[in-house]
Design a protein around this motif. Structure first.
Motif, short mmCIF file in Angstrom:
data_model
loop_
_atom_site.label_atom_id
_atom_site.label_comp_id
_atom_site.label_asym_id
_atom_site.label_seq_id
_atom_site.Cartn_x
_atom_site.Cartn_y
_atom_site.Cartn_z
N SER A 88 -29.91 77.50 -33.93
CA SER A 88 -31.79 77.61 -33.10
C SER A 88 -32.57 77.24 -33.52
O SER A 88 -33.80 76.45 -33.83
CB SER A 88 -31.81 79.65 -32.53
OG SER A 88 -31.70 79.92 -32.93
N ALA A 89 -32.06 77.91 -35.24
CA ALA A 89 -32.98 77.61 -36.05
C ALA A 89 -33.10 75.70 -36.60
O ALA A 89 -34.24 75.62 -36.76
CB ALA A 89 -32.73 77.97 -37.81
N MET B 49 -35.22 70.42 -35.63
CA MET B 49 -35.86 68.87 -35.27
C MET B 49 -36.83 68.55 -34.62
O MET B 49 -37.36 68.21 -34.30
CB MET B 49 -34.58 68.91 -34.34
CG MET B 49 -32.83 68.28 -35.06
SD MET B 49 -31.68 69.10 -34.29
CE MET B 49 -31.68 67.96 -33.06
N LYS B 50 -37.36 70.12 -33.63
CA LYS B 50 -38.53 70.09 -32.50
C LYS B 50 -39.70 69.58 -33.08
O LYS B 50 -40.84 69.22 -32.70
CB LYS B 50 -38.52 71.29 -31.78
CG LYS B 50 -39.62 71.66 -30.16
CD LYS B 50 -39.01 70.37 -29.44
CE LYS B 50 -40.14 70.66 -28.79
NZ LYS B 50 -40.61 69.23 -27.83
N LYS B 51 -39.50 70.31 -34.39
CA LYS B 51 -40.84 70.46 -34.79
C LYS B 51 -40.83 68.43 -35.94
O LYS B 51 -41.90 68.51 -35.93
CB LYS B 51 -40.58 71.54 -36.29
CG LYS B 51 -41.04 73.31 -35.31
CD LYS B 51 -41.14 73.90 -36.85
CE LYS B 51 -41.86 75.40 -36.38
NZ LYS B 51 -41.21 76.44 -37.51
#
Length: 177
Positions: free
Chosen positions: A93-94, A99-101
């Motif tokens: 999740s980290a 990756m999303k940021k």
């Protein structure tokens, strides 16, 4: 120009240096009003980066007045980044958050690029002196779309002073003091 040309021609397996040299050569070509050369160097830079220089390429198309090509490229990229999600199960999740940021940052940078191309087209129409009322309406629509991109960027990061400055300049040109 000679030294940048040598860097570009003699890459020796280092495409990042060649791409940077091509970006500089494109800038020089645009400053010399050699738009075709500027676009050619921007395309080479994107090719050397294996498609990783699309924002610069889109801006180059805009500076060269190749707006249809710029908007087609930008629209395809907007579609990609607007719907991007990391594949489930590939990372913890980290890592997924990181990756999303990065994807959100890339999306905001693309929005800024799109707004800059819109403003370039609007400025070209407004400064033409021969533009009819229909073209001037198109310029105003381009400025309005740019404003929407910048507003979206401010929602994501309200501290971005560059976006605020660009919006202020755009609003001034639209006489929205």
């Amino acid at each position: 120009k000679v030294h940048l040309g040598q860097v570009y021609l003699k890459l020796d397996g280092k495409p990042a240096y060649g791409a940077q040299a091509c970006r500089a050569l494109a800038g020089i070509a645009f400053a010399d009003n050699k738009k075709k050369d500027g676009v050619r160097y921007a395309e080479i830079a994107d090719s050397l980066q294996v498609g990783g220089d699309k924002n610069f390429l889109a801006v180059s198309y805009g500076y060269a007045g190749m707006y249809k090509k710029a908007y087609a490229l930008l629209d395809s990229l907007m579609n990609l980044w607007s719907h991007w999600t990391p594949m489930a199960g590939i990372a913890d999740s980290a890592t997924m958050d990181l990756m999303k940021k990065k994807a959100d940052l890339a999306h905001r940078q693309l929005q800024n690029t799109y707004a800059r191309v819109l403003i370039t087209e609007a400025r070209e129409i407004e400064d033409d002196g021969k533009s009819d009322s229909l073209k001037l309406v198109h310029a105003k629509e381009a400025r309005t779309r740019a404003e929407l991109f910048w507003e979206s960027m401010l929602i994501a990061d309200s501290t971005d002073l560059f976006v605020r400055f660009a919006m202020a300049m755009n609003l001034e040109r639209m006489e929205r003091y």
